[in-house]
Design an enzyme around this catalytic site. Structure first.
Site, short mmCIF file in Angstrom:
data_model
loop_
_atom_site.label_atom_id
_atom_site.label_comp_id
_atom_site.label_asym_id
_atom_site.label_seq_id
_atom_site.Cartn_x
_atom_site.Cartn_y
_atom_site.Cartn_z
N GLU A 1 0.88 -1.17 0.00
CA GLU A 1 0.00 0.00 0.00
C GLU A 1 0.91 1.22 0.00
OE1 GLU A 1 -2.95 3.04 1.46
OE2 GLU A 1 -1.22 2.37 2.59
N CYS B 1 -1.78 9.19 2.81
CA CYS B 1 -1.47 8.78 1.44
C CYS B 1 -2.66 8.95 0.51
CB CYS B 1 -0.96 7.34 1.41
SG CYS B 1 -2.06 6.15 2.19
#
Length: 481
Positions: free
Chosen positions: A252, A286
């Protein structure tokens, strides 16, 4: 909670809390004051080998625990975490800086994520396949084995728990290297699992020099899966190391999420919702909205409303009542913000708000709004990971989609429109693993999160969240008479 109340940080290996073998440590700072609040042990190669060996033994024991019992233990851990949410949140704010309300919400969310994964593991069904007479053909889902996981500092509870919850729910053991900048929260999480009855060796916590830790754990013969949340450059390095060992990965990685505000959208509503998401965790997310592409007919109204929302943000020590945005995590992030703003300004962008470090101690950088930002500016091409919002106009949707998809990132994207047809066009056109329309919502337990392109592979959350932690075994059984 004061700095003096910060917990003792130790490694947790084979069910024991211990310092690093050599006693080597690094300071932990409060980013709101820049003062040392504790010290984190830096594991040696021998410490890491012991952790990997402990995980191998823990896996053999944990996978043999009946699923109902495993689920009950994990629910107990979630209950302990919920009961201690005030303390864990206070520790998080001390070491990471985010406002207490955000920290408390994060702790409660991860407790919910643990409950979800624990329950969902009970639905990791195999199947029986019709076959020839006298043959039983089936598919089994089994835990992959010991996991080596690496997590960042921006969500000190959320990032570790995503790995821990999925691994333990699937029946795996884990060695997790949490961030050396936010170790206290990770220790508090592990204590909940320990006291809930997770056997020794199933959950091991280490800290250390990142490159040394990742190299040792990935190369360990005990490790079966590598799970990482962090930057694209580091993700590539870890994936390459795992690939050399033929070990699967869950990655990720970073993003640079576009926000497309269409001609038929309400610009004020879009601006308020986008700004609220932009300044969560000081933009250190993010999936944070970070490139604002606004139709020219809505540009002025959007920019005005967005700037008003930025002005309403109260920046300060996350322990203070009324603060809505804390400091950046470290000096590195401050330097990055200054460089991005300076580059944009040098190329002709206007700094409408913010742009300079706030006076006084602490790594404080205000909400920053940029307009007239040229496409070649670094802030339009590089993930800012901070409270900078570049706003640029577009004339037609094809143009906006081209700009949105031009980068190698593909984690999250956001769009605002009142047209169902336009919404479907955005769904088909945006290259992202996560898409939110008419809002900027975050992750939810029941649905997967993850990226495409350079933003990684694999999914966390939802039924797909256990996939990386399970292997599929085909069994063909010729039955006797």
């Amino acid at each position: 909670m004061t700095d003096a109340d910060y917990p003792l940080i130790q490694l947790h290996i084979a069910g024991e809390w211990r310092p690093a073998e050599t006693g080597r440590t690094a300071p932990v700072l409060n980013p709101a004051t820049e003062e040392v609040i504790g010290h984190v042990p830096l594991a040696t190669a021998a410490d890491l080998d012991r952790a990997a060996e402990a995980a191998a033994g823990g896996f053999a024991a944990w996978r043999a625990v009946p699923i109902a019992r495993r689920t009950a233990i994990l629910h107990d851990a979630a209950g302990l975490l919920t009961a201690r949410s005030d303390r864990v949140a206070a520790v998080m704010t001390l070491e990471q800086g985010k406002p207490l309300a955000e920290a408390h919400g994060e702790v409660l969310r991860v407790a919910g994520a643990l409950r979800w994964d624990a329950d969902d593991a009970r639905r990791a069904y195999g199947r029986v396949i019709p076959s020839a007479p006298g043959t039983l053909l089936s598919v089994r889902r089994e835990p992959i084995g010991p996991v080596a996981a690496f997590t960042p500092w921006n969500f000190p509870a959320g990032s570790p728990m995503r790995k821990i919850a999925a691994a333990l729910s699937a029946g795996c053991s884990i060695v997790i290297k949490a961030s050396e900048e936010t170790p206290g929260t990770a220790c508090e999480l592990v204590r909940c699992f320990e006291e809930a009855g997770v056997p020794a060796g199933v959950l091991n916590l280490v800290f250390g020099e990142p490159a040394e830790v990742s190299a040792r754990l990935i190369a360990s013969p005990h490790t079966r899966l590598v799970a990482f949340t962090g930057s694209i450059p580091v993700g590539r390095q870890l994936a390459a190391a795992a690939g050399a060992q033929m070990k699967p990965c869950l990655m990720e990685l970073g993003g640079h999420a576009p926000v497309i505000v269409c001609a038929d959208a309400d610009p004020v509503t879009a601006a308020r919702r986008a700004a609220a998401a932009k300044f969560v965790n000081a933009g250190q997310v993010c999936t944070s909205p970070s490139r604002f592409l606004v139709h020219e007919s809505r540009y002025e109204d959007f920019t005005t409303a967005f700037t008003e929302a930025a002005d309403a943000v109260v920046t300060g020590d996350g322990r203070r009542e009324g603060v809505t945005m804390g400091p950046l995590a470290n000096e590195r992030r401050l330097a990055a913000m200054r460089e991005l703003v300076a580059d944009a300004a040098a190329r002709g962008a206007k700094v409408l708000r913010g742009g300079e470090r706030l006076d006084g101690p602490g790594y404080f950088f205000p909400p920053t709004v940029l307009t007239g930002v040229p496409p070649e500016s670094r802030v339009m091409r590089e993930e800012p990971f901070g409270p900078i919002a570049p706003i640029v106009p577009f004339t037609d949707l094809d143009e906006a989609l081209e700009v949105a998809n031009a980068l190698p990132y593909g984690l999250a994207a956001y769009a605002f429109t009142e047209s169902a047809a336009t919404a479907e066009r955005l769904v088909r056109g945006l290259e992202a693993g996560i898409l939110s329309i008419n809002h900027c919502g975050g992750s939810v337990h029941e649905a997967p999160s993850g990226g495409v392109k350079s933003s990684g592979y694999g999914r966390e959350g939802g039924p797909e969240g256990l996939d990386a932690y399970l292997v599929t075994k085909r069994v063909s059984h010729l039955l006797g008479e």
